[in-house]
Design an enzyme around this catalytic site. Structure first.
Site, PDB file in Angstrom:
ATOM      1  N   ASP A 213       5.654  -0.573   2.089  1.00  0.00           N
ATOM      2  CA  ASP A 213       5.383  -0.273   0.686  1.00  0.00           C
ATOM      3  C   ASP A 213       3.892   0.000   0.477  1.00  0.00           C
ATOM      4  OD1 ASP A 213       6.580  -0.288  -2.053  1.00  0.00           O
ATOM      5  OD2 ASP A 213       5.126  -1.884  -2.400  1.00  0.00           O
ATOM      6  N   GLU A 274       5.140   4.405   2.956  1.00  0.00           N
ATOM      7  CA  GLU A 274       5.141   5.083   1.666  1.00  0.00           C
ATOM      8  C   GLU A 274       3.700   5.499   1.386  1.00  0.00           C
ATOM      9  OE1 GLU A 274       6.158   4.226  -3.030  1.00  0.00           O
ATOM     10  OE2 GLU A 274       4.994   2.823  -1.860  1.00  0.00           O
TER      11      GLU A 274
HETATM   12  C1  GLC Z   1       6.385   1.313  -4.342  1.00  0.00           C
HETATM   13  C2  GLC Z   1       7.854   1.068  -4.600  1.00  0.00           C
HETATM   14  C3  GLC Z   1       8.039   0.835  -6.066  1.00  0.00           C
HETATM   15  C4  GLC Z   1       7.234  -0.365  -6.471  1.00  0.00           C
HETATM   16  C5  GLC Z   1       5.769  -0.224  -6.065  1.00  0.00           C
HETATM   17  C6  GLC Z   1       5.040  -1.522  -6.145  1.00  0.00           C
HETATM   18  O1  GLC Z   1       5.924   2.458  -4.953  1.00  0.00           O
HETATM   19  O2  GLC Z   1       8.610   2.138  -4.120  1.00  0.00           O
HETATM   20  O3  GLC Z   1       9.388   0.657  -6.395  1.00  0.00           O
HETATM   21  O4  GLC Z   1       7.303  -0.531  -7.857  1.00  0.00           O
HETATM   22  O5  GLC Z   1       5.660   0.193  -4.727  1.00  0.00           O
HETATM   23  O6  GLC Z   1       5.407  -2.373  -5.114  1.00  0.00           O
END
Ligand code: GLC
Ligand code: CA
Length: 539
Positions: A213, A274
């Site tokens: 994440d 991500e």
């Molecule tokens: C990422 C996740 C999202 C979350 C954010 C904070 O973007 O995909 O769902 O709210 O991180 O952890």
């Protein structure tokens, strides 16, 4: 045979010659809370998911990525983690994860967990210690600043409002997301060491890797200076205007150390990050050979239904990742974005385009990530305000609708309760819209023209064809037609997508392998492609 024993059975040379599984894996994102409720409390859980693994095996995917299963404060759909080495009792236990991995492997499916290193929950033991004692070691694991009238800098939360909130004793603390998600200070050695233990904890259980994440976050500019530009409310496209907060060069060292740990385990474990940066060349740097194995290319997910936008998204991702030798991880949808069918116009038009987009994504070289429910053609659900859960909705004072509409439970059966929960009387944690039984798995399984059957066929054709998901791709635009061709020295497969509003004729010298719609008609040397449809042709 489990995946591990299969890998060990192969002679070493052969194993080395075979490309790593994740380079072209089809990965299915399970939104755990909404997938299947095994104990009848209206909340998806691990027992429910385990019982549905045969569905995923049948769909033909290679791996599943599970959204956070950790004990959580519940402020951000599980992304506010209270304990990284435990399971929320709502979802089950660590033993349930172990059993899930065993069952998944027996079906030939790999399992990726979500790991959340940028922040913790405000209920995490470290944060409560830090609140109780400003001089504690735990306080050095977060960003605190002495109280003054104004926040220490101009940083804005991605969920709206300032990225700083105050503690009861008047200190400021940093949270790039919700106030319940204080950011960790990764210059603190104990933070790094603790996360390494967390990686090992789950890798020892036998999981196949992690989705990381906010992998573009973690490190902040020293001294926390103001950002040069203002924040734009999107989760997916940060640029230089946020340069003090995101994409700091030092973060790459963290991924190098994680890569070394993950690679020290047998069986090709992997990390996918991500990385929500606008510049795909920057995103690809996270997938250099000694960093994360993959980093998400989000530009397709951000593209409207337009041949040039799609061509640019595909071309720039291919070029950026080719430069570092990593496969592209394609994302059209996830738990943070409105569903494809609705984004592409809704109704029959949106569904047709979503089917075409699925064919396109499933032939591109690299690793596609399918978000649960896309294979059913679910539209964005209307969630009444009083049922909403997403902090984006609340922190924007209702100005932003939030992400609940793409997180509604999966309809498994026909009938009013749609079979999400083992207790049909119990309402699901987010209301399932009336009429969703028409999208149910049981109904679509019986209908050869359904979205589900299209995904199944596409994944199976892809699996059997050496070029699909690999090869070199050439992307061209012809009016409102998008053409992607993958080829090697002998063969080629062409995917045509009609992104215009009228039928078009495309050349087809070879065999039509698959079409997104029965309206696609082969007519001796060419194909009539309806608006919003796609076709694969073997040349
Ligand atoms: C990422 C996740 C999202 C979350 C954010 C904070 O973007 O995909 O769902 O709210 O991180 O952890
Ligand atoms: Ca449950």
């Amino acid at each position: 045979m489990t995946i591990d024993s299969a890998a060990h059975a192969a002679p070493a040379a052969e194993a080395a010659a075979t490309a790593a599984w994740w380079r072209d894996a089809v990965v299915y994102q399970v939104y755990l809370r909404s997938f299947a409720d095994g104990n009848g409390d209206g909340i998806g859980d691990l027992v429910g998911l385990r019982a549905r693994l045969p569905y995923l095996a049948n769909l033909g995917v290679d791996a599943l990525w599970l959204t956070p299963h950790y004990p959580s404060g519940g402020a951000d759909g599980g992304y506010d983690v209270v304990d990284h080495r435990a399971v929320d009792p709502e979802y089950g236990s660590v033993e349930d994860v172990e059993a899930l991995v065993v069952d998944a492997h027996a079906l030939g499916l790999r399992v990726l967990l979500d790991i959340v290193p940028n922040h913790t929950s405000d209920q995490h033991r470290w944060f409560t210690e830090a609140l109780a004692d400003p001089g504690s070691p735990a306080a050095r694991r977060y960003f605190f600043a002495e109280g003054s009238e104004h926040p220490p800098n101009n940083w804005q939360s991605l969920f709206g409002g300032p990225a700083w909130s105050r503690t009861p004793d008047g200190r400021w603390y940093l949270h790039m997301f919700a106030p319940e998600q204080p950011d960790l200070d990764w210059t603190d050695e104990s933070v790094r060491a603790d996360f390494e233990q967390t990686l090992r904890f789950w890798l020892d259980i036998g999981i196949d890797g992690f989705r990381v994440d906010v992998a573009y976050g973690l490190v902040k500019a020293p001294g926390l200076p103001d950002n040069p530009g203002s924040y734009s409310p999107t989760l997916f496209g940060h640029g230089p205007e946020q340069a003090m907060t995101w994409n700091r060069p030092e973060v790459h060292d963290i991924w190098r150390s994680w890569r070394a740990i993950v690679d020290s385990y047998p069986g090709e474990r992997m990390l996918v990050g991500e990385v929500c940066l606008a510049d795909l060349d920057q995103v690809a740097l996270y997938s250099r050979p000694d960093e994360l194995h993959q980093s998400f290319a989000f530009r397709l997910l951000k593209s409207g239904w337009d041949a040039h936008a799609f061509a640019d998204a595909i071309d720039s991702a291919l070029a950026a990742f080719r430069a570092v030798g990593a496969p592209v991880s394609w994302v059209l949808s996830n738990h943070d974005k409105d569903r494809q069918v609705s984004r592409f116009g809704g109704g029959a038009v949106g569904e047709s385009r979503a089917r075409a987009a699925a064919l396109l994504m499933l032939m591109l070289p690299g690793s596609p990530y399918l978000y649960a429910g896309e294979e059913l053609g679910l539209p964005q659900a209307h969630v009444p305000d009083e049922a909403k859960q997403d902090p984006i909705f609340f922190r924007s004072g209702g100005a932003r609708p939030g992400r609940d509409g793409c997180r509604v439970p999966i309809p498994w059966h026909e009938g009013p309760d749609v079979g999400f929960s083992s207790d049909p009387q119990v309402p699901a944690w987010l209301p399932v819209p009336r009429g969703w039984s028409e999208y149910s798995v049981s109904r679509q399984a019986e209908d050869s023209g359904s979205v589900l059957r299209l995904y199944q066929r596409a994944i199976s054709v892809r699996r059997d064809h050496p070029l699909l998901g690999s090869g070199d791709a050439t992307v061209t635009v012809h009016g409102e037609l998008l053409r992607v061709q993958v080829e090697d020295d002998h063969d080629a497969v062409t995917c045509w997508v009609n992104m215009g509003s009228a039928p078009a004729i495309v050349p087809a010298y070879g065999e039509v392998m698959l079409a997104s719609d029965s309206r696609v008609l082969p007519t001796g040397g060419s194909v009539v492609l309806g608006a919003g449809t796609a076709v694969w042709i073997a040349e």
